[in-house]
Scaffold this active site. Structure first.
Site, mmCIF file in Angstrom:
data_model
loop_
_atom_site.group_PDB
_atom_site.id
_atom_site.type_symbol
_atom_site.label_atom_id
_atom_site.label_comp_id
_atom_site.label_asym_id
_atom_site.label_seq_id
_atom_site.Cartn_x
_atom_site.Cartn_y
_atom_site.Cartn_z
ATOM 1 N N HIS A 159 -11.800 -86.755 -30.802
ATOM 2 C CA HIS A 159 -12.560 -87.499 -32.127
ATOM 3 C C HIS A 159 -12.953 -88.861 -32.189
ATOM 4 C CE1 HIS A 159 -9.658 -84.065 -33.626
ATOM 5 N NE2 HIS A 159 -10.314 -84.734 -34.993
ATOM 6 N N GLU A 166 -19.607 -74.709 -37.236
ATOM 7 C CA GLU A 166 -20.961 -75.739 -37.477
ATOM 8 C C GLU A 166 -22.212 -75.071 -36.778
ATOM 9 O OE1 GLU A 166 -18.154 -75.766 -36.345
ATOM 10 O OE2 GLU A 166 -17.264 -77.694 -37.140
#
Ligand SMILES: Cc1ncc(C[n+]2csc(CCOP(=O)(O)OP(=O)(O)O)c2C)c(N)n1
Ligand SMILES: [Mg+2]
Length: 666
Positions: free
Chosen positions: A473, A406
């Site tokens: 999540h 990322e």
């Protein structure tokens, strides 16, 4: 270890260069050396506050920069004064930067070498060292996509190679075959930490093997070796784009910064490297070979010293920044004139997920310099299938699968922006943005304010709970970014808004975090206009109008509130913020003044949430219009649990009715 123990200078230098080139390189090294000597005097006189010395490492900056073409980007570090001087930045301008003057590159907003300049194709570091390695990837990607035949050079110390950014950037450069020259200046220490405590391999260059990358070890104190080898490597990189890792063996002759000294460095080492000084040894070689005379040395030194003094006089006469809070605030974002593109009359009934895909598609068609990057976004179409079919339409160069990295990908987005392109970065889940947090909050957010460099990057953030996905999540993590000046935050609740707002976010040259609620992806439908249209950021939408109270919310909260208002037939103003930064304070104030009662509803856990900040704002701005305390409702302050019952217990949805009753009855 490179053999730097030559006594025969002819044998050491093995020169193949012309006299003019040799003299040019010598003068280029003399300039930063004399600037530094002057800075050390000013430091002792208390006229400058900090100095990171590159004395003894000049051959690297000068050799690399002299071998680069002027239009190629270089990303230097704190000891690379020679990069700046070799690119011929006027000395007064450099000094004005260091003195925090209004005419410095950052207008006094950042110190020392922490600046970039498009005029000289230099992109300075941020303090965190590693992030610029990934930025170099992005710049190099732009060069490759535009077939410019240009290389990009980026520097790091050996200490910086221990950061994750180093690994991510090298890996991406190798997987994408990017024309980047990664330059490690191995100078023996990272602050007080010797190389033996920094890494446990013989040569850092050996790491290239693990990345599938070419590498070289170069004597960083030998200007002829640096220049000739780098020139040859760059020629190859330009003709056949690929990354190369260089380990320059050198030594840090002074303290990490002047105040911290060199007590921890053994004397023998200092002596050893003093004898291998890249400037004096080269000078000796040039003198011995009658390429220059001692009169030349004297004359050039005097000329340079005069230039330095003149530069200092000019810089000292320049004004310090004079400003106001309003002026500073107006320079956090690049100004962007929103040009409204009205929606088409024809519509399609679409889910949120389809509308986002539509917006992204329309933007890819409009901007051929727009690149999408993310994990599994290419043929696979992303885990939510938003980019499904994009590769067939726009090609693999513009729809790029990334390794799991990322940080490097956010940094690459920044690099694309520096090179004049646009980027959309997909976080697979908003939760994973924590692995790319540093470049977002420190690089993208601060870039425009620091040196007026836009960060034209949209980070897509599939977020939110209600899908039984557990702590990693499910987060609605907009508050992590809400406190950081320089970021825009968009959080739509409906498909038509999502499409228009995503298009507007991509149009905007500033960094935007675009939140997409996963639980809404396939559960909410809307008549979404066809084609390209935009919705201005920073404008809230009144979803329901009423008199008794106001509910201010965004994302899934809009749907919870709407359902309750409709089921109970309540007389309530429901405001969907749609954009959190910039926030539509006017709509908030207007509604609260009308109803006198307000509930701020958020999916995030309440402590430190955006809702808390909005509540504080309302209390301050609307106090005399309030008929009840400003109320807030959010999730409980725990991580988000997985099991459905636990998740329902966590979320505020089931407590909304009761909370609203309390507000209305107050
Ligand atoms: C993320 C981060 N951690 C720590 C620091 C503090 N720091 C600044 S420079 C430095 C040493 C860097 O060593 P190296 O990369 O070898 O470069 P050198 O200073 O030797 O040129 C440290 C620890 C920092 N700026 N950023
Ligand atoms: Mg070091």
């Amino acid at each position: 270890m490179i053999d730097t123990n030559h006594t025969n200078l002819d044998q050491l230098y093995k020169n193949t260069l012309d006299k003019e080139v040799l003299i040019g390189l010598y003068k280029k090294m003399l300039l930063p050396r004399l600037i530094e000597e002057k800075m050390l005097i000013l430091l002792r006189q208390g006229r400058i506050s900090k100095w990171f010395s590159g004395i003894g490492q000049e051959a690297i900056s000068i050799g690399v920069t002299a071998a680069m073409h002027k239009e190629e980007y270089i990303l230097p570090m704190h000891r690379n004064l020679g990069v700046f001087t070799t690119r011929e930045i006027p000395l007064w301008k450099l000094f004005a930067q260091w003195q925090g003057k209004a005419d410095g590159f950052t207008k006094g907003r950042d110190r020392s070498f922490h600046f970039g300049t498009q005029d000289y194709n230099i992109v300075g570091m941020i303090s965190h060292l590693g992030p610029q390695l990934g930025v170099a990837d992005g710049i190099a990607l732009a060069q490759k996509l535009n077939n410019t035949g240009r290389a990009t050079a980026v520097f790091t110390g050996e200490g910086g190679t221990s950061e994750g950014d180093f690994h991510e950037a090298l890996n991406v450069a190798s997987v994408w075959n990017l024309p980047v020259l990664f330059c490690i200046e191995n100078n023996g220490y990272g602050l007080s930490t010797p190389t033996t405590e920094q890494y446990n391999c013989e040569n850092l260059a050996d790491r290239a093997l693990g990345y599938g990358m070419e590498s070289h070890i170069i004597d960083g104190n030998n200007i002829i070796e640096v220049y000739t080898k780098i020139a040859a490597i760059l020629k190859d990189i330009r003709e056949n784009p690929h990354p190369v890792l260089i380990e320059f063996k050198t030594f840090r002759r002074r303290g990490h910064e002047e105040a911290s000294g060199t007590k921890y460095v053994p004397d023998e080492l200092l002596k050893y490297w003093e004898q291998r000084d890249p400037l004096t040894r080269f000078e000796q070689y040039l003198l011995e070979n009658n390429i220059i005379t001692s009169d030349n040395v004297l004359e050039w030194s005097e000329e340079i010293k005069k230039d330095i003094n003149d530069g200092l006089d000019t810089a000292s006469a320049k004004a310090l920044p004079k400003t106001t809070p309003e002026q500073e605030l107006s320079d956090v974002f690049k100004s962007h004139h929103f040009e409204s593109v009205a929606p088409d009359n024809s519509t399609q009934n679409l889910r949120l997920v389809d509308a986002i895909k539509d917006g992204l598609d329309a933007s890819m068609a409009k901007y051929d310099n727009l690149v999408i990057m993310g994990q599994d976004v290419a043929e696979y179409g992303g885990v939510f299938k938003i980019t499904d079919g994009f590769v067939a339409k726009y090609g693999r160069e513009r729809v790029r699968n990334t390794p799991i990295c990322e940080s490097a990908i956010v940094e690459a987005g920044m690099g694309l922006s520096i090179a004049g392109m646009k980027a959309v970065v997909e976080m697979q889940f908003a939760d994973f943005v924590s692995s790319g947090f540093n470049p977002i909050v420190n690089y993208l957010a601060k870039s425009y304010y620091r040196w007026n460099q836009q960060a034209d990057v949209v980070v897509r953030m599939p977020c939110g709970a209600g899908v039984g996905a557990g702590p990693f999540h499910s987060q609605s993590n907009e508050a992590w970014f809400y406190t950081v000046p320089g970021l825009k935050i968009v959080y739509p609740s409906s498909p038509a808004d999502a499409k228009g707002l995503l298009i507007a976010s991509i149009e905007d040259p500033n960094p935007v975090l675009f939140f997409e609620h996963k639980a809404l992806y396939r559960s909410v439908y809307d008549d979404v206009p066809n084609g390209y249209y935009n919705i201005e950021l920073g404008k809230a939408l009144t979803i329901r109008s009423g008199e008794q109270a106001t509910i201010i919310t965004f994302g899934a909260g809009v749907h919870w509130a709407k359902q309750l208002i409709d089921e109970e037939k309540l007389d309530i103003d429901l405001i969907d913020l749609r954009t959190l930064l910039p926030i539509d304070n006017e709509s908030i104030i207007t509604s609260v003044k009308k109803t006198g009662k307000v509930l701020v509803l958020t999916e995030d856990n309440l402590t430190g949430s955006v809702a808390s900040d909005i509540a504080a704002f309302i209390s301050e701005e609307c106090f005399e219009f309030l008929d009840a305390p400003v109320m807030r409702l959010g999730s409980i302050d725990t991580p988000i649990p997985f099991e459905k019952g636990l998740e329902d217990n966590y979320l505020p949805k089931n407590k909304l009715k009761e909370k609203l009753k309390k507000l209305l009855n107050y």
